[in-house]
Write a protein that holds these residues in place. Sequence first.
Motif, short mmCIF file in Angstrom:
data_model
loop_
_atom_site.label_atom_id
_atom_site.label_comp_id
_atom_site.label_asym_id
_atom_site.label_seq_id
_atom_site.Cartn_x
_atom_site.Cartn_y
_atom_site.Cartn_z
N ASP A 90 2.54 -48.52 31.08
CA ASP A 90 1.79 -50.20 31.46
C ASP A 90 1.31 -50.73 29.97
N TYR A 113 -0.64 -44.57 34.74
CA TYR A 113 -1.78 -44.51 35.86
C TYR A 113 -2.29 -43.21 35.52
N ARG A 117 -6.14 -42.54 34.79
CA ARG A 117 -7.06 -41.87 35.49
C ARG A 117 -8.17 -41.00 34.89
#
Length: 347
Positions: A90, A113, A117
């Motif tokens: 990302d 991702y 987290r």
Amino acid sequence: MYKKLDALFEKYDGILLTSPHNMRYFSGFTGGEGALLIQKDSRTLFTDSRYIEQAENQAKDYAVTLWKGFIDLCNYIEEKKLNKIAFEDDVLTVDLYNRLRERTQAEYVGEGYEIARKRMIKASWEIERISKAEAIGDMAFSHILGYIKEGVSERDIAAELEYFMKKQGAEKTSFDTIVISGKKTSMPHGTPDDKKIENGDFVTLDFGCVYEGYCSDMTRTVAVGKADERQKEIYNIVLEAQLTGLNAIKSGVVCKNADEMARNVIEKAGYGKYFGHSLGHGVGLMIHELPNLSPKSEMMLEDNMVVSCEPGIYIPDFGGVRIEDLVVVSGEKCTILSKSQKNLIEI
């Protein structure tokens, strides 16, 4: 913090981090320029000559290595014969990704991702910094109430907010300050300009600051002069939705369910189509982090997550209202960090 990544070494022999926020979180380095390459038994921080001394002082658990370009990282990966590397898909640009693949033999797998987290649950010292940033925002809101009046421009109000927060110890704003008035308040992320405040306007202020790296976020909507009956109706609906959302934000609740409870208030009042965004989002080193309190999010809220609660109604050619608090998820009741009044203020 780098130990939070240990589970990834079941699949990878290296983790490559290039985003300033993740570099800061997992190493302590605040320079923002460079890369971390974390292996199970070693950690290396690559940066250029401008940041070497800073990196050595801040990233005590890392071997700090001078690089003169991205090729130095590639050479290191080849030298260590790394086979499979997790990276922030990302964040890393396509150009740098292609250069890595062209110049090394390793396989690169996007894990942005999962890496993000790891930042969701905040340590006590992180919450303290966010709380301080939010306290500066509260002081700024109290201050700006004495500055808002007919004839003052949105741009001037935004500038005064930002100046005041910096005078109170903020490093910078956590996002571009939003100050919009009148019919412009129908735009959730409208931009302040030279429009002058007029009697009868709603004024929406969405602002935040950074304190020791951590962000705050707060929104209040006020009326200049006496609010009319429709303005009061819309304001009170949003306030009810916001209070309902706050009651729903607790450990063990699925994010989409918290969103639904607040959204139902607005929908039952007949304004559902005028609330288009999510109830809230995580806040930390970045102003938008996981979790997302959206209608589709299956993530579950957990203790010590810091999230916003910000429902709104936005009616084109009329105006809108948003009310936002920053909260810490804590058991059966969230802890609200924003202390500023939420009943309608008429200036």
